[in-house]
Design a protein around this motif. Sequence first.
Motif, short mmCIF file in Angstrom:
data_model
loop_
_atom_site.label_atom_id
_atom_site.label_comp_id
_atom_site.label_asym_id
_atom_site.label_seq_id
_atom_site.Cartn_x
_atom_site.Cartn_y
_atom_site.Cartn_z
N VAL A 123 0.83 -1.21 0.00
CA VAL A 123 0.00 0.00 0.00
C VAL A 123 0.86 1.25 0.00
CG1 VAL A 123 -1.66 1.32 1.37
CG2 VAL A 123 -1.99 -1.14 1.03
N ALA A 124 1.95 1.22 0.76
CA ALA A 124 2.82 2.40 0.80
C ALA A 124 3.58 2.60 -0.50
CB ALA A 124 3.80 2.26 1.96
N SER A 125 3.91 1.53 -1.18
CA SER A 125 4.71 1.66 -2.40
C SER A 125 3.88 1.80 -3.66
CB SER A 125 5.64 0.45 -2.55
OG SER A 125 4.89 -0.74 -2.63
N THR A 126 2.60 1.43 -3.60
CA THR A 126 1.74 1.50 -4.80
C THR A 126 0.63 2.52 -4.62
OG1 THR A 126 0.35 -0.30 -3.97
CG2 THR A 126 2.22 -0.90 -5.37
N ALA A 127 0.87 3.56 -3.87
CA ALA A 127 -0.17 4.58 -3.66
C ALA A 127 -0.49 5.34 -4.94
CB ALA A 127 0.26 5.55 -2.57
N SER A 128 0.47 5.42 -5.84
CA SER A 128 0.24 6.16 -7.08
C SER A 128 -0.47 5.34 -8.15
CB SER A 128 1.59 6.64 -7.63
OG SER A 128 2.45 5.55 -7.88
N LEU A 129 -0.64 4.03 -7.93
CA LEU A 129 -1.29 3.20 -8.94
C LEU A 129 -2.81 3.28 -8.79
CD1 LEU A 129 0.97 0.00 -8.74
CD2 LEU A 129 1.13 1.91 -10.35
N ASP A 130 -3.50 2.81 -9.81
CA ASP A 130 -4.96 2.83 -9.76
C ASP A 130 -5.48 1.69 -8.90
OD1 ASP A 130 -4.18 0.80 -11.34
OD2 ASP A 130 -5.43 1.33 -13.07
N MET A 131 -6.78 1.64 -8.73
CA MET A 131 -7.39 0.67 -7.84
C MET A 131 -7.25 -0.74 -8.38
SD MET A 131 -8.85 0.26 -4.96
CE MET A 131 -9.23 1.98 -4.61
N ALA A 132 -7.35 -0.94 -9.67
CA ALA A 132 -7.25 -2.29 -10.24
C ALA A 132 -5.86 -2.89 -10.00
CB ALA A 132 -7.55 -2.25 -11.74
N ALA A 133 -4.83 -2.08 -10.16
CA ALA A 133 -3.47 -2.58 -9.94
C ALA A 133 -3.26 -2.92 -8.46
CB ALA A 133 -2.46 -1.55 -10.41
#
Length: 320
Positions: free
Chosen positions: A45-55
């Motif tokens: 969650v901390a590293s993929t905050a910039s990705l969209d919800m599907a990713a």
Amino acid sequence: MSELVTGEAVALELRPARLPSRALAVLLDLAVAVAVYVAVTVALVASTASLDMAAQTALSIAAFVLVLVGGPIAVETLSHGRSLGKMACGLRVVRDDGGPIRFRHSLVRGLIGVIEILMTFGVVACIASLVSARGRRLGDVFAGTLVVRERVPVSPAGFVPPPPPWLAGRFSGLDLSAVPDDLWLAVRQYLTRMGQLDPRVGWAMAERLAADVAARTGAPAPQEVPPAAYLAAVMQERQAREARRAFGGTYAAGGPAVEAPPMAPPAPASSVTPPVQPTVRTPEVRPVVPPAAPSREARPEASREAPPDGRAGTGFVPPA
């Protein structure tokens, strides 16, 4: 106690794990897996905050599968059936014949465990374990495995049966120096467990071991002696020689060891001294030696010449 029969028709006495110990091991494994999954989820969650919800959803599902499904499978495969919870409870997963499990066994147990443990909260696994005679759940049934207890009381060492009395000391002239230790170990294991073997399998195994021992000793096994009796007699002869070498006594095959008096090592030839004889004091007898006549050189000049009248000289010179 449960008996498992191996490929060599050997009955193994194993204690299947019951429901309480297995449930405790599963709870410990789930606690560790959930803790790792939470840590991985927070990191994602901390590293993929910039990705969209599907990713983020796809990464969460992948983390769930890898940690809660792939993790236990990998741990059981690499540890040969001992996960962290099983190690803490003294359990191990083995095959039906008592051998170590492989990746396919762990894979089947893990995939079915998702259904009977994770999706049903362990209800199906508990019912199957209670119904089974050896406490196996559905994953064990389909994978062909069994969870056994490793921490069991140590049984006494196997007893090597003695040979028949008419064979005692018969093979004392054999050269046993060429027989390797692994062959002796195989003979000892056979003698201690030959009562648990199928008669035909045991006879074939005894013939093979007897042929191996006879080939190493250079003397064929007697035809009239059964292979098992020949192995027992040769093993007793080896034990007798080991006892003589260790204790320095005379050990008769089939009888107790008789201690021999300790012998001092021989001294070198240069340092051998004759034994000291006791001294006996005797009165000293001196031989009577007659006085020696004075030599011609020691006589005075006057006495060397005899007087004219033929009388013996007195040694005195008359006055002039």
